[in-house]
Design a protein around this motif. Structure first.
Motif, short mmCIF file in Angstrom:
data_model
loop_
_atom_site.label_atom_id
_atom_site.label_comp_id
_atom_site.label_asym_id
_atom_site.label_seq_id
_atom_site.Cartn_x
_atom_site.Cartn_y
_atom_site.Cartn_z
N ASN A 74 0.83 -1.20 0.00
CA ASN A 74 0.00 0.00 0.00
C ASN A 74 0.86 1.26 0.00
OD1 ASN A 74 -2.46 -1.33 -0.09
ND2 ASN A 74 -2.61 -1.48 2.15
N ARG A 75 1.93 1.24 0.75
CA ARG A 75 2.86 2.37 0.76
C ARG A 75 3.54 2.51 -0.59
NH1 ARG A 75 6.95 4.32 5.08
NH2 ARG A 75 8.51 5.43 3.84
N LYS A 127 2.56 1.36 -3.48
CA LYS A 127 1.58 1.73 -4.51
C LYS A 127 1.39 3.24 -4.56
CE LYS A 127 -3.25 1.18 -5.85
NZ LYS A 127 -4.57 0.58 -5.52
N GLU A 128 1.34 3.87 -3.41
CA GLU A 128 1.20 5.33 -3.37
C GLU A 128 2.41 6.02 -3.99
OE1 GLU A 128 0.50 8.90 -0.06
OE2 GLU A 128 0.37 6.79 0.52
N ALA A 156 2.11 5.52 -7.74
CA ALA A 156 1.02 6.31 -8.30
C ALA A 156 1.41 7.77 -8.45
CB ALA A 156 -0.22 6.18 -7.42
N ASN A 157 2.23 8.28 -7.53
CA ASN A 157 2.63 9.68 -7.58
C ASN A 157 3.57 9.98 -8.75
OD1 ASN A 157 1.12 10.41 -5.34
ND2 ASN A 157 2.80 10.07 -3.89
N SER A 190 -4.11 -3.00 -8.00
CA SER A 190 -3.63 -3.81 -6.88
C SER A 190 -3.93 -5.27 -7.20
CB SER A 190 -4.31 -3.42 -5.57
OG SER A 190 -3.69 -2.32 -4.96
N LYS A 195 11.34 6.15 0.17
CA LYS A 195 9.89 6.09 0.23
C LYS A 195 9.42 4.69 -0.18
CE LYS A 195 9.05 10.99 -0.72
NZ LYS A 195 8.44 11.98 -1.66
#
Length: 224
Positions: A149-150, A152-153, A156-157, A165, A200
């Motif tokens: 989840n981290r 993926k963010e 996505a950015n 997912s 990140k």
């Protein structure tokens, strides 16, 4: 999605040369595939970016012909500049089936997790492979990765498209439904590599080591 950049290393003659950050992982990828003689094979690199994987593969396991495809025209332009006298060509497309059933073996490295339709990709890859052809795909981007989840963010950015997912079962089911025999293993990277720069994506050093050793999955999709 891992950060792409180059780093300096010493080659066997002691000369300093620039190497893509992915090279240690690509080298491991090549070392663990089952096929060890590609001399009569036509090879596909799906999502080839700047073409480094095929150049490395041809140096380690020489093949008859290599084709790289990617939707990024700038990357394909860069790949084309490094062809030299190698049996390589690069094309701007995301559809491997446009070449017909010409490939004996295909590869992708940290690409398929971004695809919006896994079933369509499996269908296209089946059309692109010859009888008994094999497609190897590596990704650590899936829902069973603890930090997905981290990550993926973060992805996505920096992406202009939606980031799906997918679970490992989603990858398996898409190819099995399109007539592939599916086997898989941990990617199992255990060699030396530079420490991560994108904290990140990899908050800690052990996160980076675990990701490449245990969380990345190497799928082997064999056309029936």
């Amino acid at each position: 999605m891992e950060q792409t950049y180059s780093t300096w290393h010493l080659n066997p003659t002691g000369e300093a040369v620039m190497e893509d950050i992915h090279t240690p992982y690509w080298r491991h990828f090549i070392n663990v595939i089952l096929e060890r003689n590609l001399s009569d094979c036509t090879v596909l690199d799906f999502g080839c970016s700047r073409g480094g994987f095929l150049r490395l593969l041809n140096g380690m396991l020489p093949f008859c012909k290599g084709v790289g495809i990617d939707i990024a025209s700038d990357s394909i332009d860069e790949a084309g500049k490094s062809v030299g006298d190698q049996p390589l060509s690069y094309h701007v497309t995301g559809d491997p089936s446009r070449f017909g059933s010409m490939f004996d073996i295909a590869f992708s490295y940290e690409v398929i997790y971004l695809l919006q339709d896994l079933s369509e990709h499996a269908r296209q890859m089946k059309e692109a492979l010859r009888e008994n052809g094999v497609y190897y795909a590596v990704t650590g981007c899936h829902t069973e990765s603890p930090l997905w989840n981290r990550r993926k963010e973060v992805i996505a950015n920096s992406s202009s498209t939606r980031v799906p997912s997918y679970s490992p079962d989603d990858y398996i089911d898409a190819f099995a439904a399109n007539g592939f025999d599916v086997t898989l293993r941990r990617f199992g990277f255990n060699d030396f590599a530079p420490p991560p720069t994108n904290r990140k994506f990899h908050p800690g050093i052990l996160d980076a080591l675990t990701y490449s050793a245990d969380e990345k999955i190497l799928f082997r999709f064999s056309k029936n």
